[in-house]
Design a protein around this motif. Structure first.
Motif, PDB file in Angstrom:
ATOM      1  N   GLU A   1     -42.462  26.562  12.043  1.00 19.48           N
ATOM      2  CA  GLU A   1     -41.430  27.410  12.651  1.00 19.48           C
ATOM      3  C   GLU A   1     -41.695  28.886  12.368  1.00 19.48           C
ATOM      4  OE1 GLU A   1     -37.460  25.978  11.820  1.00 19.48           O
ATOM      5  OE2 GLU A   1     -38.082  23.908  12.239  1.00 19.48           O
ATOM      6  N   ARG A   2     -42.175  29.211  11.187  1.00 17.82           N
ATOM      7  CA  ARG A   2     -42.499  30.592  10.850  1.00 17.82           C
ATOM      8  C   ARG A   2     -43.631  31.103  11.750  1.00 17.82           C
ATOM      9  NH1 ARG A   2     -46.021  33.404   8.723  1.00 17.82           N
ATOM     10  NH2 ARG A   2     -47.334  31.721   7.971  1.00 17.82           N
ATOM     11  N   ARG A   3     -44.634  30.276  11.976  1.00 24.73           N
ATOM     12  CA  ARG A   3     -45.759  30.680  12.828  1.00 24.73           C
ATOM     13  C   ARG A   3     -45.304  30.933  14.264  1.00 24.73           C
ATOM     14  NH1 ARG A   3     -50.863  26.940  10.790  1.00 24.73           N
ATOM     15  NH2 ARG A   3     -50.656  27.484   8.586  1.00 24.73           N
ATOM     16  N   PHE A   4     -44.448  30.060  14.786  1.00 21.50           N
ATOM     17  CA  PHE A   4     -43.940  30.286  16.138  1.00 21.50           C
ATOM     18  C   PHE A   4     -43.099  31.555  16.183  1.00 21.50           C
ATOM     19  CE2 PHE A   4     -45.332  26.059  17.300  1.00 21.50           C
ATOM     20  CZ  PHE A   4     -45.591  26.181  18.649  1.00 21.50           C
ATOM     21  N   ALA A   5     -42.259  31.780  15.177  1.00 27.92           N
ATOM     22  CA  ALA A   5     -41.416  32.980  15.146  1.00 27.92           C
ATOM     23  C   ALA A   5     -42.269  34.247  15.095  1.00 27.92           C
ATOM     24  CB  ALA A   5     -40.468  32.927  13.950  1.00 27.92           C
TER      25      ALA A   5
ATOM     26  N   GLU B   1     -39.254  26.710  24.854  1.00 22.85           N
ATOM     27  CA  GLU B   1     -38.348  26.245  23.805  1.00 22.85           C
ATOM     28  C   GLU B   1     -39.167  25.490  22.762  1.00 22.85           C
ATOM     29  OE1 GLU B   1     -34.067  25.381  25.878  1.00 22.85           O
ATOM     30  OE2 GLU B   1     -35.630  23.889  26.221  1.00 22.85           O
ATOM     31  N   LEU B   2     -38.880  25.751  21.481  1.00 23.83           N
ATOM     32  CA  LEU B   2     -39.427  24.967  20.383  1.00 23.83           C
ATOM     33  C   LEU B   2     -38.304  24.050  19.930  1.00 23.83           C
ATOM     34  CD1 LEU B   2     -41.572  24.274  18.235  1.00 23.83           C
ATOM     35  CD2 LEU B   2     -40.638  26.164  16.848  1.00 23.83           C
ATOM     36  N   LEU B   3     -38.517  22.745  20.038  1.00 22.14           N
ATOM     37  CA  LEU B   3     -37.474  21.764  19.724  1.00 22.14           C
ATOM     38  C   LEU B   3     -37.780  21.077  18.402  1.00 22.14           C
ATOM     39  CD1 LEU B   3     -37.216  20.184  23.293  1.00 22.14           C
ATOM     40  CD2 LEU B   3     -35.886  22.074  22.341  1.00 22.14           C
ATOM     41  N   ARG B   4     -36.869  21.246  17.432  1.00 20.65           N
ATOM     42  CA  ARG B   4     -37.008  20.655  16.106  1.00 20.65           C
ATOM     43  C   ARG B   4     -36.413  19.243  16.107  1.00 20.65           C
ATOM     44  NH1 ARG B   4     -33.322  23.590  12.643  1.00 20.65           N
ATOM     45  NH2 ARG B   4     -34.901  25.194  12.442  1.00 20.65           N
TER      46      ARG B   4
ATOM     47  N   SER C   1     -50.664  32.924  15.038  1.00 20.60           N
ATOM     48  CA  SER C   1     -50.814  32.372  16.366  1.00 20.60           C
ATOM     49  C   SER C   1     -49.629  31.623  16.904  1.00 20.60           C
ATOM     50  CB  SER C   1     -52.018  31.443  16.402  1.00 20.60           C
ATOM     51  OG  SER C   1     -51.697  30.212  15.823  1.00 20.60           O
ATOM     52  N   GLY C   2     -48.745  31.100  16.080  1.00 21.19           N
ATOM     53  CA  GLY C   2     -47.690  30.260  16.610  1.00 21.19           C
ATOM     54  C   GLY C   2     -48.192  28.877  16.902  1.00 21.19           C
ATOM     55  N   ARG C   3     -49.463  28.727  16.910  1.00 24.72           N
ATOM     56  CA  ARG C   3     -50.083  27.425  17.154  1.00 24.72           C
ATOM     57  C   ARG C   3     -50.104  26.659  15.841  1.00 24.72           C
ATOM     58  NH1 ARG C   3     -56.076  26.615  17.096  1.00 24.72           N
ATOM     59  NH2 ARG C   3     -56.361  24.501  17.811  1.00 24.72           N
ATOM     60  N   PRO C   4     -50.029  25.339  15.909  1.00 24.03           N
ATOM     61  CA  PRO C   4     -49.984  24.573  14.684  1.00 24.03           C
ATOM     62  C   PRO C   4     -51.111  24.905  13.715  1.00 24.03           C
ATOM     63  CG  PRO C   4     -49.972  23.113  16.593  1.00 24.03           C
ATOM     64  CD  PRO C   4     -50.003  24.526  17.086  1.00 24.03           C
ATOM     65  N   GLY C   5     -52.310  25.135  14.188  1.00 23.59           N
ATOM     66  CA  GLY C   5     -53.419  25.406  13.292  1.00 23.59           C
ATOM     67  C   GLY C   5     -53.845  26.844  13.300  1.00 23.59           C
TER      68      GLY C   5
ATOM     69  N   GLY D   1     -57.130  32.203   8.300  1.00 28.95           N
ATOM     70  CA  GLY D   1     -57.316  31.537   7.036  1.00 28.95           C
ATOM     71  C   GLY D   1     -56.321  30.449   6.713  1.00 28.95           C
ATOM     72  N   ARG D   2     -55.561  30.020   7.672  1.00 31.68           N
ATOM     73  CA  ARG D   2     -54.558  28.982   7.417  1.00 31.68           C
ATOM     74  C   ARG D   2     -54.949  27.704   8.110  1.00 31.68           C
ATOM     75  NH1 ARG D   2     -49.381  32.269   9.268  1.00 31.68           N
ATOM     76  NH2 ARG D   2     -50.805  32.673  10.937  1.00 31.68           N
ATOM     77  N   GLY D   3     -54.676  26.601   7.455  1.00 30.48           N
ATOM     78  CA  GLY D   3     -54.935  25.306   8.070  1.00 30.48           C
ATOM     79  C   GLY D   3     -53.819  24.940   9.021  1.00 30.48           C
ATOM     80  N   PRO D   4     -53.979  23.833   9.705  1.00 30.92           N
ATOM     81  CA  PRO D   4     -52.968  23.400  10.674  1.00 30.92           C
ATOM     82  C   PRO D   4     -51.664  22.984  10.005  1.00 30.92           C
ATOM     83  CG  PRO D   4     -54.749  21.791  10.516  1.00 30.92           C
ATOM     84  CD  PRO D   4     -55.136  22.958   9.666  1.00 30.92           C
ATOM     85  N   ALA D   5     -50.550  23.313  10.657  1.00 29.77           N
ATOM     86  CA  ALA D   5     -49.243  22.861  10.201  1.00 29.77           C
ATOM     87  C   ALA D   5     -48.945  21.483  10.781  1.00 29.77           C
ATOM     88  CB  ALA D   5     -48.156  23.846  10.609  1.00 29.77           C
ATOM     89  N   ALA D   6     -49.561  21.168  11.917  1.00 31.00           N
ATOM     90  CA  ALA D   6     -49.359  19.870  12.565  1.00 31.00           C
ATOM     91  C   ALA D   6     -50.561  18.975  12.287  1.00 31.00           C
ATOM     92  CB  ALA D   6     -49.178  20.040  14.068  1.00 31.00           C
ATOM     93  N   SER D   7     -50.300  17.671  12.209  1.00 33.22           N
ATOM     94  CA  SER D   7     -51.397  16.731  11.975  1.00 33.22           C
ATOM     95  C   SER D   7     -51.907  16.118  13.274  1.00 33.22           C
ATOM     96  CB  SER D   7     -50.951  15.622  11.013  1.00 33.22           C
ATOM     97  OG  SER D   7     -49.872  14.893  11.565  1.00 33.22           O
ATOM     98  N   ASP D   8     -51.197  16.340  14.386  1.00 35.55           N
ATOM     99  CA  ASP D   8     -51.607  15.805  15.680  1.00 35.55           C
ATOM    100  C   ASP D   8     -50.931  16.611  16.777  1.00 35.55           C
ATOM    101  OD1 ASP D   8     -52.962  13.935  17.381  1.00 35.55           O
ATOM    102  OD2 ASP D   8     -51.088  12.858  17.666  1.00 35.55           O
TER     103      ASP D   8
END
Length: 117
Positions: A20-24, A40-43, A82-86, A90-97
């Motif tokens: 959520e921080r990355r998207f914001a 829309e980002l849906l939690r 980026s707002g993108r999961p990965g 220098g940051r790894g992905p926030a999403a696993s899929d």
């Protein structure tokens, strides 16, 4: 005819806040893209660990132009995070899929003028 793209992101509970921080941090990045209509980002509330990223576009060509231009640049370090999961430096992905679903809008409705919540 408008199209809808839904990016289904599997996000472990310990990564939700980061996603959520990355998207914001990328707020405003897509809104000026030609053919963009909605985001829309849906939690998830219960029963799933999948976030839905809903975007609506004038047509497939508009979406593809964004994917190959501004989105690609941002996710390769062209933007500030980026707002993108990965995405992000220098940051790894926030999403696993991640899976993208595509739909055509065949019917829609909006509230009538003067309708109250």
């Amino acid at each position: 005819m408008s199209i809808v793209k839904i990016n289904v992101l599997t996000v472990p509970s310990e990564q939700r806040e980061e996603l959520e921080r990355r998207f914001a941090s990328r707020a405003g990045a897509v809104e000026s893209s030609d053919g963009f209509e909605w985001f829309e980002l849906l939690r998830p509330v219960e029963g799933t660990d999948r976030y839905l990223v809903y975007t609506r576009w004038r047509d497939e060509a508009s979406f593809q132009a964004w994917m190959s231009g501004p989105m690609k640049s941002a996710h390769q370090g062209g933007g500030s995070g980026s707002g993108r999961p990965g995405g992000g430096a220098g940051r790894g992905p926030a999403a696993s899929d991640s899976t993208v679903w595509t739909f055509e809008v065949v019917q829609q409705a909006a509230p009538k003028p003067g309708a109250e919540d």
